[in-house]
Each structure stands twice: as C-alpha cells, then as structure tokens.
Scaffold this active site. Structure first.
Site, PDB file in Angstrom:
ATOM      1  N   GLY A   4      34.107-109.664  29.372  1.00  0.00           N
ATOM      2  CA  GLY A   4      34.402-108.273  29.714  1.00  0.00           C
ATOM      3  C   GLY A   4      33.154-107.412  29.802  1.00  0.00           C
ATOM      4  N   GLN A   5      33.359-106.128  30.051  1.00  0.00           N
ATOM      5  CA  GLN A   5      32.220-105.227  30.252  1.00  0.00           C
ATOM      6  C   GLN A   5      31.301-105.229  29.027  1.00  0.00           C
ATOM      7  OE1 GLN A   5      32.901-101.006  30.183  1.00  0.00           O
ATOM      8  NE2 GLN A   5      31.030-100.548  31.339  1.00  0.00           N
TER       9      GLN A   5
ATOM     10  N   ASP B 269      37.197-116.438  26.154  1.00  0.00           N
ATOM     11  CA  ASP B 269      37.811-115.551  27.140  1.00  0.00           C
ATOM     12  C   ASP B 269      38.946-116.332  27.791  1.00  0.00           C
ATOM     13  OD1 ASP B 269      36.585-112.780  28.573  1.00  0.00           O
ATOM     14  OD2 ASP B 269      38.123-113.853  29.709  1.00  0.00           O
ATOM     15  N   ILE B 270      39.886-115.601  28.378  1.00  0.00           N
ATOM     16  CA  ILE B 270      40.982-116.285  29.081  1.00  0.00           C
ATOM     17  C   ILE B 270      40.507-116.765  30.448  1.00  0.00           C
ATOM     18  CG2 ILE B 270      42.005-114.236  30.184  1.00  0.00           C
ATOM     19  CD1 ILE B 270      44.750-115.514  29.080  1.00  0.00           C
TER      20      ILE B 270
ATOM     21  N   ASP C 269      43.433-117.959  25.022  1.00  0.00           N
ATOM     22  CA  ASP C 269      44.429-116.904  25.201  1.00  0.00           C
ATOM     23  C   ASP C 269      44.704-116.377  23.796  1.00  0.00           C
ATOM     24  OD1 ASP C 269      46.752-115.447  25.321  1.00  0.00           O
ATOM     25  OD2 ASP C 269      47.835-116.871  26.584  1.00  0.00           O
ATOM     26  N   ILE C 270      44.369-115.107  23.548  1.00  0.00           N
ATOM     27  CA  ILE C 270      44.465-114.597  22.166  1.00  0.00           C
ATOM     28  C   ILE C 270      45.898-114.602  21.628  1.00  0.00           C
ATOM     29  CG2 ILE C 270      42.353-113.207  22.156  1.00  0.00           C
ATOM     30  CD1 ILE C 270      44.257-110.737  22.629  1.00  0.00           C
TER      31      ILE C 270
ATOM     32  N   TYR D  12      47.414 -98.154  26.920  1.00  0.00           N
ATOM     33  CA  TYR D  12      46.142 -98.589  26.330  1.00  0.00           C
ATOM     34  C   TYR D  12      45.807 -97.716  25.110  1.00  0.00           C
ATOM     35  CZ  TYR D  12      40.985 -99.124  26.178  1.00  0.00           C
ATOM     36  OH  TYR D  12      39.687 -99.313  25.801  1.00  0.00           O
TER      37      TYR D  12
ATOM     38  N   LYS E 198      45.586 -98.525  21.060  1.00  0.00           N
ATOM     39  CA  LYS E 198      44.400 -98.253  20.227  1.00  0.00           C
ATOM     40  C   LYS E 198      44.777 -97.446  18.982  1.00  0.00           C
ATOM     41  CE  LYS E 198      41.144-100.284  22.662  1.00  0.00           C
ATOM     42  NZ  LYS E 198      40.668-101.609  22.227  1.00  0.00           N
TER      43      LYS E 198
ATOM     44  N   ILE F 189      31.459 -96.407  28.902  1.00  0.00           N
ATOM     45  CA  ILE F 189      30.189 -97.124  28.755  1.00  0.00           C
ATOM     46  C   ILE F 189      29.613 -97.478  30.122  1.00  0.00           C
ATOM     47  CG2 ILE F 189      29.100 -99.198  27.798  1.00  0.00           C
ATOM     48  CD1 ILE F 189      31.155 -98.959  25.522  1.00  0.00           C
TER      49      ILE F 189
HETATM   50  N1  SER Z   1      36.355 -96.876  29.243  1.00  0.00           N
HETATM   51  C1  SER Z   1      37.722 -97.071  28.874  1.00  0.00           C
HETATM   52  C2  SER Z   1      38.653 -96.777  29.993  1.00  0.00           C
HETATM   53  O1  SER Z   1      38.275 -96.012  30.845  1.00  0.00           O
HETATM   54  C3  SER Z   1      38.086 -96.208  27.705  1.00  0.00           C
HETATM   55  O2  SER Z   1      37.967 -96.940  26.554  1.00  0.00           O
HETATM   56  O3  SER Z   1      39.742 -97.270  29.993  1.00  0.00           O
END
Ligand code: SER
Length: 326
Positions: free
Chosen positions: A13-14, A36-37, A51-52, A141, A145, A171
């Site tokens: 991932g990123q 990773d998957i 696969d988690i 999402y 969290k 990020i």
């Molecule tokens: N960068 C993420 C998003 O945009 C936020 O955690 O979904």
C-alpha cells in the site's frame, strides 16, 4: 536480547511500500515479513501472500516466523470504501479484530494500527482540532477507524497489550501512489505537473485538509513505536499533523516550478467526504509525549516531490510506467 521479528500487513500500500523498506533497514532483511493480498511489489525482503481475514494462515505465519511485532496497514481507503461498505467493514474492521485476537493469543509484543483524520466528522471542531472531540464520521472507512480506536484502546487496557496508533493526515509521497483516498489529489497533482499535463481536481479549490510528507509519516511511526512505554499516554490514535493546504494553495506553489501548469476543478462525491474532515489538527500531545516534530514544511515538501518525480520520469521506460489509474 530477543531479535524482533516484524510482520507488516498491506506491504504494497501507499504507506506499506515505504515503511517496509524502512523497517528492513532498521531490523534487517531476515527479520521483516512483508504480507499483502496482492503480489509482492518490493525488490527485497521476505514476502508472504496473506488475506488478513484468513485467521488460520495468519496464525501459521506468526508461528513459523516467531513474530514479535505487527504493523497492520491493510485496509481500503475512504473513497473506494464507499463503493462497497460491507466489504470495507469486513476488511477494515473484522480484519483488525482478527489481528487483536492473534496479538493477544500469541503474546505479540507490539501492534501498530494506523488511524486517520477520517475519524472526524461534521460535529468535530474544524480548526486546531483537539485530541478528544466528538467523532461522527461520514464514511465506512472513518467508522471503521473510530471503532478500531475503541477496540485497540480496550485491548490495551483490558489485556495490557502494547498497541500504538496515529491519526495520519493525508500523506504525500513520490515513492508510492495512494489508491482510493480523498486526499489522493495532493499526490496526483504532482504527477500531472511533472508530465506537463493539465490536472482535473476532484475537490473544490478552497478545500483545506491536514497533510504530511511521507518521510515525516514514516519517522512519526518509527518514533512512536520506539518510544519508551511510559511515554505512550494515548492508546487510541494520537493526532498527528505537519501542515494544511487547499488544492489552490498547492497549485500556486507548483506554479513556481511549472508556470504553464493548468488546473480545473470538477468536484465529485469526494468533496462531501473532504468537507466532513477537519482543516488543521492540534497534535500537541504527540509533540509533548514522545517528541513528535516534522522535518518538512509545505514548501520543502513541494520542492522535494518535484525534484524526485523529475528524476523518476526522466528515467521512466515503457516497461516501468508510473501507474495513474484509479
Ligand atoms: N488519506 C486517507 C484517505 O483519503 C485518509 O486516511 O482516505
């Protein structure tokens, strides 16, 4: 002293792409297991497809590699999560619960769980957002969290587990692409500028969100995980920030390097998500408790992104295209 054996989920991932390399630098090639998957995208390191949600396989890897720490990064992001809420909940939330139980049963010494500015919602103060605020997120999402923060806090308190967490802002990185987030425009815009193409932004020009350069996000993660346990006063996700800007502000900064760069604004469903998040974050608790301090200012981040992407695109061949497909 026992050697640390680190397992990272979502290593493609990123954040995973960059953090995996950094963990290998710190702990050594043999002590970091990338999972990773999707097929491995790393040039070095031990990789296992995982696969988690497959608890039995996860347990097997923990046993085989004698894992002592887990960095759990696998998740779907805010915008792509909205396309299939139930699947997103399954991966983002049930995946975490699975791991919490594995951590407890296997006496894993440390777990890192990334939280996000997506925990915030319309009832959260938008400017200098304090650590403890109303959390009523708009996205599945974000709900995952918030629920995740509550559960890691519960596991840390109830079972005395050493679980640490950060609420990452958006990020920005030249090394990896985000996929399906609301802050993705802030990475995409650089690629278009360097390729000398016009950019169509999916947010309005004045949408301010908290952001951070990847190097600082990685430093914060390592610093948090290595801080003495008595310095960790918050278990449910430290507020973390560096700078905030809008699409217009980053466009104007990029114009200094590419005076002919053009942008147009065509807000889509992501505008509503961005509007529900906060503009500037108060991360004084992270600064006080374990000494968080960013290295890159907004202007330095822009300069470094352009420098590195220029190098990358000048080397690019047909077989090594930078993926801009979402
Ligand atoms: N960068 C993420 C998003 O945009 C936020 O955690 O979904």
């Amino acid at each position: 002293m026992q050697t640390e054996k680190i397992l990272i989920t979502g290593s493609n991932g990123q954040i995973g792409t960059v953090l995996s390399d950094r963990l290998i630098d710190i702990f050594g090639l043999d002590n970091v297991i990338l999972t990773d998957i999707a097929p491995n995208n790393h040039r070095r390191g031990i990789y296992e497809k995982l696969d988690i949600l497959n608890t039995a396989h996860f347990q097997e890897l923990i046993g085989d590699y004698k894992i002592t720490q887990i960095y759990h990064l696998a998740s779907l992001l805010s915008a792509s999560g909205e396309k299939n809420p139930m699947r997103t909940w399954d991966i983002n939330f049930n995946g975490l619960l699975n791991i919490l139980e594995l951590v407890r049963k296997n006496n894993i010494k440390k777990l890192f769980f990334p939280s996000s500015i997506a925990v915030f919602g319309d009832t959260t103060p938008k400017v200098n957002t304090p650590q403890d605020v109303p959390l009523l997120p708009d996205t599945v999402y974000g709900i995952g969290k918030v629920a995740g923060e509550l559960w890691i806090n519960y596991y840390a308190n109830r079972y005395g587990l050493d679980i640490r967490s950060l609420r990452y802002p958006g990020i920005i990185s030249h090394e990896s692409m985000p996929g399906g987030g609301t802050t993705d425009y802030a990475v995409e815009i650089f690629h278009y500028a360097v390729k000398k193409e016009k950019y169509t932004c999916f947010l309005k020009e004045d949408t301010v969100m908290p952001m951070m350069y990847m190097e600082d996000a990685i430093n914060a993660t390592i610093q948090l995980m290595q801080a003495p346990v008595e310095n960790i006063k918050i278990r449910y996700g430290y507020n973390l920030g560096a700078f905030s800007f809008s699409p217009k502000e980053i466009y104007n900064e990029i114009l200094k390097y590419f005076p002919n760069f053009e942008i147009e604004y065509k807000p889509d469903f992501r505008q509503q998500i961005a509007d529900s998040w906060v503009k500037r974050i108060d991360d004084s608790k992270a600064r006080l408790d374990w000494g968080w301090k960013e290295k890159y200012s907004f202007e330095e981040m822009v300069a470094d992104m352009i420098l590195n992407l220029r190098k990358r695109y000048s080397k690019e061949t047909d077989t090594e295209k930078i993926d801009l497909v979402y």
